[in-house]
Design an enzyme around this catalytic site. Structure first.
Site, mmCIF file in Angstrom:
data_model
loop_
_atom_site.group_PDB
_atom_site.id
_atom_site.type_symbol
_atom_site.label_atom_id
_atom_site.label_comp_id
_atom_site.label_asym_id
_atom_site.label_seq_id
_atom_site.Cartn_x
_atom_site.Cartn_y
_atom_site.Cartn_z
ATOM 1 N N SER A 1 0.760 -1.381 -0.020
ATOM 2 C CA SER A 1 -0.016 0.026 -0.054
ATOM 3 C C SER A 1 0.811 1.338 -0.090
ATOM 4 C CB SER A 1 -0.939 0.106 1.259
ATOM 5 O OG SER A 1 -2.070 -0.816 1.018
ATOM 6 N N HIS B 1 -4.138 -1.855 -4.689
ATOM 7 C CA HIS B 1 -3.235 -3.003 -5.281
ATOM 8 C C HIS B 1 -4.684 -3.918 -5.206
ATOM 9 C CE1 HIS B 1 -3.544 -4.163 -0.997
ATOM 10 N NE2 HIS B 1 -3.016 -3.135 -0.659
#
Length: 565
Positions: free
Chosen positions: A175, A421
């Site tokens: 992240s 993601h």
């Protein structure tokens, strides 16, 4: 004969086949005037002088700054901080010492738009893969005879693109790195935000790249809002504020938040803002950042009631609603188990935080940029708890609806919804035990996969019973040893337990045990390298189409706001 070197380095300082490297990396893309730190590193102090040029001009002449050159641990460094390109074009950067040469190419752009947006709302569903979004649609909208009764609010946005997510060090990102691409327009490495990784151990001396909030403040004096269900120092919000190779240095990131002073800051992470001597603090000093925020003109609130009290508004607003991450929607709004919520039984929702942020920021004469993150979609998928992840995805969708309502009325706002993601969670079919079967034998596939029986009697978009008779059969492509249990867990539980140097299936979990398909050193389910979906609407949204690199989200925002530095 010259040895042409293209640098390649990965997280933790492990570098492959390089004698000399240039940072930023090859094919980096810059906004005209965007500030960054320029660095050339060379292993083994060269006998010959190091020459660095840009389009044939000496770097120090091109940037009109004197380089800082030093040697440490056998590595020669040539660095010029806070430089920028002043015009569009292609630039070739060459570094050479004797027979060793390194070449990289940069692109510098100044995006143009005929009508620019005044505001941008960027909503990030952390880990919200295509499948995670589909789970939310099934539960929130329902499906009958193969057709959905409706789609999510985010799926009604006008534009759509497929976003690639890899960093420059690894196929599968985290992240920090992925959010950093959105915030700066540049790739980084796993665990890093707003930097290119150099060879030193110091996590705060890596070459920086100016991020979106820094650019918007200095170019347009726009107001900035940060809203998250995680700690405000977590990777995604930090990527828009801080610069570090180590995303977990939350104490330093808290100081960066104090320094950058966003106009709205709402989320968790209270433990990093209270003095070390205070209970539940994680600071390593006695600084009281809450008091320092108040001294800077912030009104600071600590629960839902205080947040929703309009009399509490001031020039700047900060809210800390948990020592760490906020509790997820299921635990906070439906199950309401005191053992889970503990002292935090009055937390605001993501929707409420978004509404308050929009009310506050809309008063800005120069426009605003608002980041809204649903952080625990990711955190619950790591925990292999798709039910909690899905309710948080629905909550994000409700926040998207609020953002779109604002944009529709304002007519001058770009709204972007995207994941940073993916996760490898997938819907195999459905699960039920009506015929007495349990475990994997109760997973229904193909023609036996009857539709799930979630109900939403009050029509609020959240299923009344998260554990119906027929539920989804969600499988994971990238999991540790764990016990599969398709029923809702009333209390969150880790899928694994540490045993020596490895992780085993948590013996306190119920279910059928499955052997992991990732290394035993991994604590939990891990990210996937899958592409993610971006959805956009409003002024400038036409930029987003087809397959795009994650760094292009930054340039799409810059274009929409018609930023010139």
């Amino acid at each position: 004969m010259l040895r042409i070197i293209f640098a390649f380095c990965v997280f933790g300082g492990l570098c492959f086949a390089w004698e000399m490297r240039i940072l930023p990396i090859n094919q980096a893309k810059f906004l005209v005037g965007q500030k960054f730190d320029f660095l050339v590193e060379m292993k083994n102090a060269p006998k010959n002088p190091l020459a660095v040029s840009i389009n044939g001009v000496k770097a120090e002449e091109f940037f009109r700054k004197t380089p800082y050159i030093w040697e440490e641990n056998g590595i020669l460094s040539y660095r010029i901080n806070e430089v920028s390109f002043e015009k569009e074009g292609e630039f070739v950067i060459k570094a050479q010492s004797g027979q060793v040469e390194s070449l990289v190419h940069y692109e510098v752009v100044q995006p143009q738009i005929s009508k620019n947006a005044k505001n941008v709302i960027l909503l990030i569903g952390d880990g919200m893969s295509l499948q995670a979004k589909q789970m939310a649609r099934i539960l929130s909208k329902g499906i009958v005879e193969g057709k959905y009764k409706d789609v999510l609010a985010m799926e009604n946005l006008d534009r759509m693109a497929l976003i690639t997510t890899s960093g420059y060090d690894s196929l599968t990102t985290d992240s920090a790195n992925s959010a950093s691409a959105y915030a700066t327009g540049h790739k980084s490495v796993v665990g890093a935000i707003g930097i290119y990784e150099n060879a030193t151990k110091d996590p705060f001396d890596d070459p920086k790249v100016e991020n979106l909030t820094e650019i918007l403040k200095r170019s347009k004096k726009m107001q900035i809002g940060i809203v998250t269900t995680a700690s405000v120092t977590d990777a995604t919000p930090a990527a828009f504020i801080s610069h570090t190779r180590q995303r977990f240095n939350s104490n330093r990131i808290a100081l960066d938040l104090l320094e950058s002073a966003p106009d709205v800051l709402l989320g968790g992470g209270l433990r990093y803002f209270i003095p070390k001597s205070q209970a539940n603090s994680r600071r390593d000093d006695e600084r009281n950042l809450i008091q320092e925020l108040k001294d800077k003109g912030y009104n600071v609130v600590f629960n839902q009631k205080e947040l929703l009290s309009k009399s509490k508004y001031s020039d700047k607003l900060a809210g800390f609603f948990h020592y760490g991450n906020l509790n997820v929607f299921l635990d906070r709004e439906i199950l309401k188990n005191d053992k889970v919520l503990k002292d935090f039984d009055n937390q605001p929702s993501l929707v409420e935080m978004t509404e308050i942020a929009l009310q506050k920021l809309s008063q800005s004469p120069n426009g605003f940029f608002l980041l809204v993150e649903a952080a625990s979609i990711d955190k619950q998928l790591h925990n292999m708890d798709w039910q909690r992840a899905t309710y948080d995805t629905i909550e994000l969708d409700k926040a998207v609806a609020k953002a779109m309502e604002f944009a529709k009325n304002d007519k001058n706002t770009l709204v972007i919804v995207v994941a940073d993601h993916a996760h490898g969670a997938s819907i195999t079919g459905t699960y039920h035990e009506k015929d007495g079967k349990t475990g994997r034998e109760a997973v229904r596939v193909y023609g036996r996969a009857v539709f799930p029986t979630f109900e939403d009697k009050n029509g609020d978009g959240y299923p009344d019973n998260p554990n119906p008779e027929v539920t989804l059969a969600v499988q994971y492509a990238n999991h540790p040893d764990y016990k599969a249990n398709y029923h809702l867990r009333e209390i969150p539980v880790s899928p694994t337990k540490r045993e020596g140097h490895k992780y085993i299936a948590n013996p306190h979990s119920n279910g059928e045990e499955y052997k992991g398909n990732i290394p035993e050193s991994e604590l939990e389910e891990v990210h996937a390298a899958d592409d993610v979906i971006l959805m956009a609407d409003g002024v400038g949204s036409e930029y987003f189409k087809g397959v795009m690199d994650n760094t292009e989200v930054f340039f799409g925002i810059i274009r929409a706001l018609d930023v010139e530095l």
